[in-house]
Design an enzyme around this catalytic site. Structure first.
Site, mmCIF file in Angstrom:
data_model
loop_
_atom_site.group_PDB
_atom_site.id
_atom_site.type_symbol
_atom_site.label_atom_id
_atom_site.label_comp_id
_atom_site.label_asym_id
_atom_site.label_seq_id
_atom_site.Cartn_x
_atom_site.Cartn_y
_atom_site.Cartn_z
ATOM 1 N N CYS A 1 -26.276 -3.067 -16.194
ATOM 2 C CA CYS A 1 -25.442 -1.928 -16.596
ATOM 3 C C CYS A 1 -26.184 -0.596 -16.413
ATOM 4 C CB CYS A 1 -24.925 -2.147 -18.010
ATOM 5 S SG CYS A 1 -23.450 -1.183 -18.336
ATOM 6 N N HIS B 1 -23.380 -7.226 -18.892
ATOM 7 C CA HIS B 1 -24.499 -7.554 -19.792
ATOM 8 C C HIS B 1 -24.727 -9.060 -19.939
ATOM 9 C CE1 HIS B 1 -25.249 -3.518 -21.492
ATOM 10 N NE2 HIS B 1 -23.980 -3.315 -21.163
ATOM 11 N N GLU C 1 -27.255 -10.481 -20.950
ATOM 12 C CA GLU C 1 -28.111 -10.758 -22.117
ATOM 13 C C GLU C 1 -27.295 -10.917 -23.401
ATOM 14 O OE1 GLU C 1 -27.560 -7.893 -20.842
ATOM 15 O OE2 GLU C 1 -27.612 -6.302 -22.337
HETATM 16 N N1 GLN Z 1 -21.961 4.058 -19.588
HETATM 17 C C1 GLN Z 1 -23.376 3.888 -19.630
HETATM 18 C C2 GLN Z 1 -24.089 4.850 -18.689
HETATM 19 O O1 GLN Z 1 -23.465 5.487 -17.911
HETATM 20 C C3 GLN Z 1 -23.763 2.458 -19.301
HETATM 21 C C4 GLN Z 1 -23.221 1.545 -20.338
HETATM 22 C C5 GLN Z 1 -24.042 0.331 -20.602
HETATM 23 O O2 GLN Z 1 -25.205 0.201 -20.208
HETATM 24 N N2 GLN Z 1 -23.451 -0.562 -21.331
HETATM 25 O O3 GLN Z 1 -25.267 4.969 -18.721
#
Ligand code: GLN
Length: 204
Positions: free
Chosen positions: A86, A183, A185
């Site tokens: 992410c 995610h 994890e």
């Molecule tokens: N929206 C977050 C970002 O732009 C990422 C979200 C996440 O890691 N769950 O950094």
């Protein structure tokens, strides 16, 4: 030989990643240690780095302040295996794009030849779960949890797409770098961590 997996530890699912790394290693029969990385010195001697989710701008700011960002960029470019989830994937991307303005934002590490759009799914689908086909890790779908997730909208020539969802890439690999926009994890499923760690173990 034991391997040491560093986890960038400013924000996000740090202990969740740590738990899955340990579980994955024990399933693989690989001896491994984990190390929380917040300072430059912590990068010394690690065999791989995991970049957790969170808020990419905050993580980048802190990593930069502690001199970790620059050092990490250098080490990944020289072959340190990296796995970003992410926000971690956002950190690795060569091109980071804002969803609304379509403006190209700063790219914190810029090591992986992908374009990524932050908060791609917008408000309505901010967070969701889906059973995702990822053939590289086996036939059983993976329960993928997306939280204000980005999307990989372009992959460079050397980048392999490992999974897609609604036309955008959600798992990609380039050499020793692996990125997921969700995610892993937050599940008990170690298959993506195993996929990463197996390759790390082969290198040491
Ligand atoms: N929206 C977050 C970002 O732009 C990422 C979200 C996440 O890691 N769950 O950094």
């Amino acid at each position: 030989m034991a391997i040491t997996i560093g986890i960038l530890a400013y924000q996000g699912g740090i202990s969740e990643h740590e738990y899955l790394v340990k579980k994955a290693c024990s399933e693989l029969g690989i001896e491994c240690r984990t190390r929380w990385v917040t300072k430059k010195e912590h990068l010394e001697g690690i065999d791989a780095i995991i970049l957790p989710g969170g808020e990419s701008t905050t993580i980048a700011k802190l990593a930069s302040r502690f001199g970790v960002l620059e050092e990490l960029r250098d080490r990944i470019a020289k072959g340190l295996p990296a796995f970003g989830t992410c926000a971690g994937a956002i950190l690795m991307a060569k091109e980071v794009v804002d969803r609304k303005t379509k403006k190209v934002l700063e790219n914190p590490l810029g090591v992986m030849d992908i374009s990524i759009v932050r908060n791609y799914y917008g408000r309505q689908r901010q967070s969701f779960e889906i059973h995702l086909e990822i053939p590289a890790i086996g036939p059983k779908p993976f329960r993928a949890i997306f939280i204000r997730a980005p999307a990989i909208t372009r992959v460079g020539e050397g980048v392999e797409t490992l999974a897609r969802l609604d036309g955008v890439v959600v798992v990609a690999r380039q050499g020793r770098m692996l990125a997921t926009t969700f995610h892993p994890e937050l599940t008990e499923d170690t298959r993506i961590h195993r996929f990463f760690i197996e390759r790390v173990a082969k290198l040491v």
